[in-house]
Design an enzyme around this catalytic site. Structure first.
Site, short mmCIF file in Angstrom:
data_model
loop_
_atom_site.label_atom_id
_atom_site.label_comp_id
_atom_site.label_asym_id
_atom_site.label_seq_id
_atom_site.Cartn_x
_atom_site.Cartn_y
_atom_site.Cartn_z
CE LYS A 175 -3.64 2.58 0.12
NZ LYS A 175 -4.73 2.52 1.11
CE LYS A 243 -4.01 7.04 7.72
NZ LYS A 243 -4.18 5.60 7.33
#
Length: 291
Positions: A175, A243
């Protein structure tokens, strides 16, 4: 544990913009679904929309579940929820974490789950809100092969692609790579759209010329026109991208890997946040150039 089309007892923890429709797809696929959310009203609203039951506690939601799904915010949220899941989950339950978190978080949760004879799969997702709503997500997984193969038929309710990358933490690493690549594409597209606008070119005409060649991308197909119009109310928010890129940069720093483009894009998203664009979608990166 479960055959290909066998109904599973599922607990779904976290009903944000991604988790809400994902849990709904599980119901549509014929699974028994229980839900919990930190904000109770979201769980109640979900239960009114789908044939599932909302729980006030994680313990009650998880009790007896074959699969426990997490889709929360960040590492701290995963650890907070896992404290209850580890105690309440039945032996041999499979915990599937769809949160985008750090690989260290995944590895720690995997180790703690193993101590209690539970399986843990880190399974971050890509495809945005539209992918979740349409059941077309891509899932990058880390964990044991047997657990992954048991989970695949259940995850297929909301996924178009599921890949076991490697051992625990590998899904989160994949990811990170996904976000690195998206950041690069969006920065290039932002500069291209900005350049076209400043030079007085019609963006739709430009796209007809370049949109089927080597410059083509999903972001170009779906966001170039809206970027040129200052429309940024689509999908994944800047706050969440910052984030995610923060996790990337922290991991890179720990491993002495230089990622100058990610550092640059991260600083540009900070500018967008300071403009009040924290909830704008990630294509708003162009605002750091235009304004």
């Amino acid at each position: 544990m479960l055959g290909k089309l066998t109904m599973a007892k599922c607990a779904f923890l976290g009903l944000g913009v991604m988790g809400h429709p994902m849990a709904g797809h599980l119901v549509a696929a014929g699974h028994e679904v229980r839900v919990w959310n930190r904000t109770k009203l979201k769980a109640l609203n979900w239960s009114e929309t789908y044939k599932g039951k909302a729980f006030d506690s994680i313990d009650g939601c998880v009790d007896g579940a074959d699969f426990v799904f997490l889709c929360v915010g960040q590492d701290k949220d995963v650890f907070d929820v896992m404290e209850f899941v580890l105690v309440a989950a039945k032996p041999d339950a499979i915990i599937i974490d769809h949160t985008t978190a750090s690989s260290k978080c995944a590895q720690e949760c995997y180790a703690k789950a193993a101590e209690r004879k539970l399986e843990f799969i880190d399974a971050p997702i890509s495809g945005g809100e539209a992918g979740a709503v349409n059941g077309q997500l891509s899932i990058m997984c880390g964990g044991n092969k047997d657990a992954f193969e048991k989970a695949m038929p259940v995850m297929s309710a909301y996924a178009k692609a599921m890949t076991l990358i490697g051992p625990s933490g590998s899904g989160q690493m994949a990811k990170m790579i996904n976000q690195i690549c998206i950041a690069g594409v969006l920065q290039g597209l932002s500069e291209g759209v900005h350049f076209a606008t400043e030079m007085g070119l019609d963006m739709e005409t430009v796209l007809k010329a370049i949109g089927k060649g080597a410059a083509q991308s999903w972001q170009m197909d779906n966001r170039a026109i809206t970027m040129s119009r200052d429309e940024f109310d689509f999908g994944f928010a800047v706050d969440w991208m910052r984030k995610d890129l923060g996790i990337v940069l922290e991991t890179a720093s720990e491993n002495n890997i230089d990622l100058p483009l990610v550092q640059d894009v991260q600083s540009r998203y900070k500018v967008v946040q300071e403009m009040g664009g924290g909830r704008w979608d990630t294509s708003s990166l162009i605002k750091a150039l235009k304004d």
